[in-house]
Design an enzyme around this catalytic site. Structure first.
Site, mmCIF file in Angstrom:
data_model
loop_
_atom_site.group_PDB
_atom_site.id
_atom_site.type_symbol
_atom_site.label_atom_id
_atom_site.label_comp_id
_atom_site.label_asym_id
_atom_site.label_seq_id
_atom_site.Cartn_x
_atom_site.Cartn_y
_atom_site.Cartn_z
ATOM 1 N N PHE A 1 0.890 -1.403 -0.101
ATOM 2 C CA PHE A 1 0.013 0.171 0.074
ATOM 3 C C PHE A 1 0.923 1.191 -0.072
ATOM 4 C CE2 PHE A 1 -2.714 3.364 1.997
ATOM 5 C CZ PHE A 1 -3.745 3.193 1.125
ATOM 6 N N GLU A 2 2.066 1.121 0.555
ATOM 7 C CA GLU A 2 3.184 2.273 0.838
ATOM 8 C C GLU A 2 3.898 2.430 -0.416
ATOM 9 O OE1 GLU A 2 1.209 1.277 4.419
ATOM 10 O OE2 GLU A 2 2.568 0.128 3.302
ATOM 11 N N ARG B 1 -9.866 -9.456 0.700
ATOM 12 C CA ARG B 1 -10.105 -8.877 -0.518
ATOM 13 C C ARG B 1 -8.737 -8.330 -1.232
ATOM 14 N NH1 ARG B 1 -15.090 -9.273 -2.752
ATOM 15 N NH2 ARG B 1 -13.802 -9.228 -4.549
#
Length: 201
Positions: free
Chosen positions: A101-102, A132
């Protein structure tokens, strides 16, 4: 940068070079997948051209800490291959972020420095540890593509999304091997991107 001397920070100086022929499989002076430079055909760089391109390049490698025992194999194989072909170790900057995500923000910050000829994003998103995970994978890929286009920054992705990953020793070893192969493929792609940049000036 190609054509200008740049010194990158946060170096990785722990990996020994790999003999170039181990990966490139040169046939004469050219790569085995090279086609001739006739009109309408794609031409890939020769071994000498690859060495010259890498000798003048600055590259950033951004990897995730999450599943670091797997993704590090990609970085190590990439590093061995490009340094074996002539990339100075001090021209490879390695950065680490907590997870996938980063990755996009770190890549964007690096792209805006206008310092690196190629930036590589590397990580692994699995369905065994993220709810998910396909949502996360799509978000990361879309963001990386947007950064590449908006910043006109050559970018390579080694963010993989295995459908089944349970982490037992055998499975772990299999994915470590896969990421090592991916690292070698990244080296080939990196040279082609550098070659394209030089020709598009």
């Amino acid at each position: 940068m190609i054509g200008a001397s740049r010194i990158a920070s946060n170096r990785n100086k722990t990996t020994a070079p790999l003999a170039p022929a181990t990966f490139w499989n040169w046939k004469g002076d050219s790569m085995t997948d090279q086609t001739t430079s006739q009109a309408g055909q794609v031409r890939t760089p020769s071994r000498q051209e690859a060495q010259e391109l890498l000798a003048a390049a600055d590259i950033a490698f951004v990897q995730t800490e999450w599943h670091g025992d797997v993704v590090s194999h990609c970085r190590e194989a990439f590093t061995q291959t490009v340094t074996g072909l002539g990339l100075p170790m001090e021209n490879l900057a390695v950065f680490e972020v907590p997870g996938a995500f980063e990755l996009p923000l770190e890549v964007q910050l690096l792209a805006r420095q206008r310092r690196y000829d190629v930036i590589i994003a590397c990580g692994m998103i699995t369905n065994g540890s993220v709810y998910r995970f396909d949502f996360l994978a799509q978000t990361v890929f879309d963001a990386l593509m947007s950064i590449q286009l908006a910043e006109a920054q050559p970018l390579l992705s080694a963010v993989l999304t295995p459908i089944q990953f349970h982490g037992d020793p055998g499975h772990l070893k299999e994915f470590q091997s896969d990421f090592a192969v991916w690292g070698e493929d990244l080296a080939r792609a990196c040279v082609k991107l550098l070659h394209n940049q030089q020709n598009n000036r």
